[in-house]
Design an enzyme around this catalytic site. Structure first.
Site, PDB file in Angstrom:
ATOM      1  N   SER A  24      -5.014  -9.341  17.190  1.00 51.65           N
ATOM      2  CA  SER A  24      -4.869  -8.182  16.304  1.00 51.65           C
ATOM      3  C   SER A  24      -4.779  -6.888  17.101  1.00 51.65           C
ATOM      4  CB  SER A  24      -6.064  -8.109  15.340  1.00 51.65           C
ATOM      5  OG  SER A  24      -7.283  -8.112  16.059  1.00 51.65           O
ATOM      6  N   ASN A 111     -18.317  -9.518  14.258  1.00 49.08           N
ATOM      7  CA  ASN A 111     -18.271  -9.464  12.788  1.00 49.08           C
ATOM      8  C   ASN A 111     -18.911  -8.197  12.238  1.00 49.08           C
ATOM      9  OD1 ASN A 111     -17.181 -11.938  13.232  1.00 49.08           O
ATOM     10  ND2 ASN A 111     -18.847 -13.121  12.317  1.00 49.08           N
ATOM     11  N   THR A 156       6.954  15.161 -25.137  1.00 52.79           N
ATOM     12  CA  THR A 156       6.387  13.822 -25.348  1.00 52.79           C
ATOM     13  C   THR A 156       7.604  12.944 -25.589  1.00 52.79           C
ATOM     14  OG1 THR A 156       6.192  13.989 -27.745  1.00 52.79           O
ATOM     15  CG2 THR A 156       4.301  14.774 -26.468  1.00 52.79           C
ATOM     16  N   HIS A 157       7.554  11.733 -25.128  1.00 57.10           N
ATOM     17  CA  HIS A 157       8.707  10.810 -25.210  1.00 57.10           C
ATOM     18  C   HIS A 157       9.948  11.408 -24.528  1.00 57.10           C
ATOM     19  CE1 HIS A 157       6.385   8.722 -28.416  1.00 57.10           C
ATOM     20  NE2 HIS A 157       6.045   9.950 -28.732  1.00 57.10           N
ATOM     21  N   SER A 278      25.162  13.761   1.387  1.00 54.38           N
ATOM     22  CA  SER A 278      25.731  12.424   1.257  1.00 54.38           C
ATOM     23  C   SER A 278      26.741  12.205   2.385  1.00 54.38           C
ATOM     24  CB  SER A 278      26.432  12.293  -0.092  1.00 54.38           C
ATOM     25  OG  SER A 278      27.425  11.283  -0.042  1.00 54.38           O
ATOM     26  N   LYS A 284      27.235  16.856  -2.310  1.00 51.82           N
ATOM     27  CA  LYS A 284      25.899  16.443  -2.719  1.00 51.82           C
ATOM     28  C   LYS A 284      24.758  17.148  -1.998  1.00 51.82           C
ATOM     29  CE  LYS A 284      25.170  12.668  -4.804  1.00 51.82           C
ATOM     30  NZ  LYS A 284      24.403  12.525  -6.019  1.00 51.82           N
ATOM     31  N   ASN A 286      20.760  16.069  -2.380  1.00 52.87           N
ATOM     32  CA  ASN A 286      19.906  15.145  -3.136  1.00 52.87           C
ATOM     33  C   ASN A 286      18.415  15.354  -2.870  1.00 52.87           C
ATOM     34  OD1 ASN A 286      22.161  13.748  -4.199  1.00 52.87           O
ATOM     35  ND2 ASN A 286      22.353  12.589  -2.289  1.00 52.87           N
ATOM     36  N   GLU A 291      12.288  11.319  -4.107  1.00 54.18           N
ATOM     37  CA  GLU A 291      12.592   9.907  -4.375  1.00 54.18           C
ATOM     38  C   GLU A 291      11.818   8.974  -3.450  1.00 54.18           C
ATOM     39  OE1 GLU A 291      17.113   9.422  -5.480  1.00 54.18           O
ATOM     40  OE2 GLU A 291      16.851  11.019  -4.039  1.00 54.18           O
ATOM     41  N   TYR A 318     -18.406 -14.073   7.199  1.00 55.17           N
ATOM     42  CA  TYR A 318     -17.150 -13.628   7.821  1.00 55.17           C
ATOM     43  C   TYR A 318     -16.152 -14.780   7.912  1.00 55.17           C
ATOM     44  CZ  TYR A 318     -13.697 -11.890  11.093  1.00 55.17           C
ATOM     45  OH  TYR A 318     -12.514 -11.527  11.655  1.00 55.17           O
ATOM     46  N   GLN A 323      -9.304 -10.211   9.069  1.00 54.19           N
ATOM     47  CA  GLN A 323      -8.496  -9.441  10.012  1.00 54.19           C
ATOM     48  C   GLN A 323      -7.240  -8.895   9.315  1.00 54.19           C
ATOM     49  OE1 GLN A 323      -8.365 -10.825  14.164  1.00 54.19           O
ATOM     50  NE2 GLN A 323      -6.173 -11.079  13.845  1.00 54.19           N
ATOM     51  N   LYS A 326      -6.599  -5.017   7.891  1.00 57.56           N
ATOM     52  CA  LYS A 326      -6.303  -3.783   8.627  1.00 57.56           C
ATOM     53  C   LYS A 326      -4.894  -3.247   8.426  1.00 57.56           C
ATOM     54  CE  LYS A 326      -9.848  -4.775  11.649  1.00 57.56           C
ATOM     55  NZ  LYS A 326      -9.886  -6.072  10.923  1.00 57.56           N
TER      56      LYS A 326
HETATM   57  N1  ARG Z   1     -10.479  -8.976  15.043  1.00 55.79           N
HETATM   58  C1  ARG Z   1     -11.376  -9.485  14.046  1.00 55.79           C
HETATM   59  C2  ARG Z   1     -11.172  -8.779  12.716  1.00 55.79           C
HETATM   60  O1  ARG Z   1     -10.450  -7.851  12.661  1.00 55.79           O
HETATM   61  C3  ARG Z   1     -12.801  -9.239  14.443  1.00 55.79           C
HETATM   62  C4  ARG Z   1     -13.274 -10.289  15.306  1.00 55.79           C
HETATM   63  C5  ARG Z   1     -14.121 -11.267  14.667  1.00 55.79           C
HETATM   64  N2  ARG Z   1     -13.627 -12.500  15.152  1.00 55.79           N
HETATM   65  C6  ARG Z   1     -14.268 -13.630  15.119  1.00 55.79           C
HETATM   66  N3  ARG Z   1     -13.693 -14.633  15.594  1.00 55.79           N
HETATM   67  N4  ARG Z   1     -15.467 -13.714  14.604  1.00 55.79           N
HETATM   68  O2  ARG Z   1     -11.728  -9.168  11.724  1.00 55.79           O
END
Ligand code: ARG
Length: 462
Positions: A24, A111, A156-157, A278, A284, A286, A291, A318, A323, A326
């Site tokens: 990650s 964790n 309204t509407h 455009s 144009k 825009n 949007e 956990y 993961q 994120k």
């Molecule tokens: N990178 C992991 C996460 O974002 C945290 C690590 C925990 N990993 C584990 N094998 N206990 O959740």
């Protein structure tokens, strides 16, 4: 790939494809400041509790700050070879301070570490997003103030309903955004709980002091259940829900801007610096900004649903699934901040076409409700008044007359309760001015609100 910090029981290296699949670091490296801030507090606690020596703490602190600087100025790029930011920081630390780095992870798991980092991140971003909303509110209020006497059709509407002040319409958005801010601060309260010390899930046999860490990091509370502490992602869900709703609000606002700058409405103009041309049609200009804001709200809803779906059915405590929290989190934060900033810019570049807006009122019969209330004030039951004015409108439509141009005779033919003072109500402005209920579009109420917002948002002193 570097040797894993957890490889004691392994006599085989991780398969390359597994490394790639599980890593990650490419996205969680943006947590590095929070990760190191958390580690610095952890180190202080370990020393205070006698789990490491003062000298160890000093070395670790110096090393962590060095890693932070390297990450900040880009002299250390942790992309290659590390699983996540926690491993990258610890490995880099070891490079700087040697074996003492092995003491950093005492009474800690990734964790609870990642739960801490994410809470710190969410707390910080709540402040940033709140600031972004504040700036947008200011831009809207400035625009409302500039056109504070402009009367426009209220809808309204998407049909003309009753005349309102443009400023009143603007302040409706300011109210929506204020609720968004309240939701964020409510969300902050639950993010503001310190999970470190939960360990992997069960806590620690070592004499750690969790309240001390919470104090150092400015957390209001400490988590009371170690299993919950490492498996709770509710605070992110709430945050993403609050962000998704901000997105919806921005999208509604954007849609109105798109509509109002269209040739059909022409209520509004946008400065050329905020329009796009455009590649094919030379004429144009825009409203792409509005949007795209409307479009990006889809992403924000997607981010919320993505996280909810990750969490659904995941057992305690956990699990690596987490993961996956994120990327939606980061995407939502980046997207909403971008949208808020550009919308504030857009509101600063809006011009209302007063003539068009006022002309749009002509002949729209939107004074009808005020006429009916005129009759009610003279003792006519509302349903009856509704019918009388309804018939009057029917007659006007048949005879192609605007309400603004009818005579007292026509009014009196509809009801003998109409006196000459009723004629003034036929002017849209009068209807707006005669409103008296709290929170209505009456200039008095709207000015009161405008003044109070200007003060609240720091647009005027005193
Ligand atoms: N990178 C992991 C996460 O974002 C945290 C690590 C925990 N990993 C584990 N094998 N206990 O959740």
């Amino acid at each position: 790939m570097k040797k894993k910090l957890w490889a004691g029981r392994f006599d085989k290296a991780m398969a390359k494809e597994v490394e790639r699949f599980t890593a990650s670091i490419s996205f969680d490296k943006r947590l590095f400041r929070y990760d190191i801030e958390g580690s610095l507090a952890h180190v202080a606690m370990l020393a205070r509790s006698g789990l490491i020596s003062k000298a160890d703490a000093t070395a670790l602190r110096r090393g962590l700050k060095k890693v932070r600087d390297e990450l900040a100025n880009g002299t250390y790029k942790p992309d290659a070879g590390y699983e996540d930011i926690h491993m990258a920081v610890e490995s880099r630390l070891k490079k700087h301070v040697g074996p003492v780095a092995d003491k950093l992870h005492t009474a800690r798991s990734r964790n609870d570490q990642v739960a801490l980092d994410t809470r710190l991140f969410v707390r910080g971003e709540i402040g940033e997003i709140d600031g972004g909303i504040n700036a947008l509110q200011r831009a809207i209020v400035r625009c409302a103030w500039r056109y504070r006497d402009l009367v426009m059709p209220g809808f309204t509407h998407l049909q003309h309903a009753q005349p309102v002040l443009f400023a009143h319409h603007c302040l409706a958005y300011v109210e929506m955004l204020q609720r968004d801010r309240e939701r964020l601060s409510d969300c902050y309260r639950r993010a503001d709980c310190m999970p470190l010390g939960a360990g992997a899930l069960a806590g620690s046999t070592l004499p750690i002091d969790r309240r001390y860490v919470a104090g150092l990091l400015g957390f209001k509370t400490v988590s009371r259940n170690s299993i919950d502490a490492v498996s709770d992602r509710d605070f992110i869900v709430e945050f993403l829900a609050a962000i998704a709703l901000i997105g919806i609000h921005l999208s509604r606002m954007a849609e109105e801007i798109v509509l109002w700058v269209s040739r059909e409405f022409s209520y509004m103009e946008i400065d050329l610096s905020y329009l796009s041309g455009s590649s094919l049609m030379p004429q144009k200009a825009n409203p792409d900004v509005a949007e795209l804001v409307r479009g990006k709200s889809g992403r924000l809803m997607g981010d919320l649903v993505a996280l909810l779906t990750v969490l659904k059915g995941v057992p305690l405590a956990y699990n690596r699934d987490f993961q996956e929290d994120k990327e939606p989190l980061f995407d939502a934060v980046d997207t909403v901040r971008g949208c808020l900033a550009i919308m504030a810019g857009l509101w600063g570049r809006i011009g209302m076409r007063r003539n068009v807006v006022e002309k749009a009122l002509w002949g729209d019969y939107s004074q009808a409700t005020d006429l009916a209330e005129y009759l009610v004030a003279r003792g006519c039951p509302f349903r009856k008044a509704h019918e009388i004015v309804g018939k009057l409108v029917k007659r006007c439509i048949r005879e192609r007359m605007a309400l603004e141009e009818i005579t007292l005779d026509v009014l009196r033919a509809a009801s003998d309760k109409f006196d000459s003072d009723a004629l003034s109500i036929l002017q849209h402005h009068t209807g707006v001015k005669r409103k008296r209920s709290l929170g209505s579009t009456s200039p008095r109420e709207v000015m009161k609100e405008l003044r109070s917002w200007r003060k609240k948002l720091g647009l005027v002193t005193a």
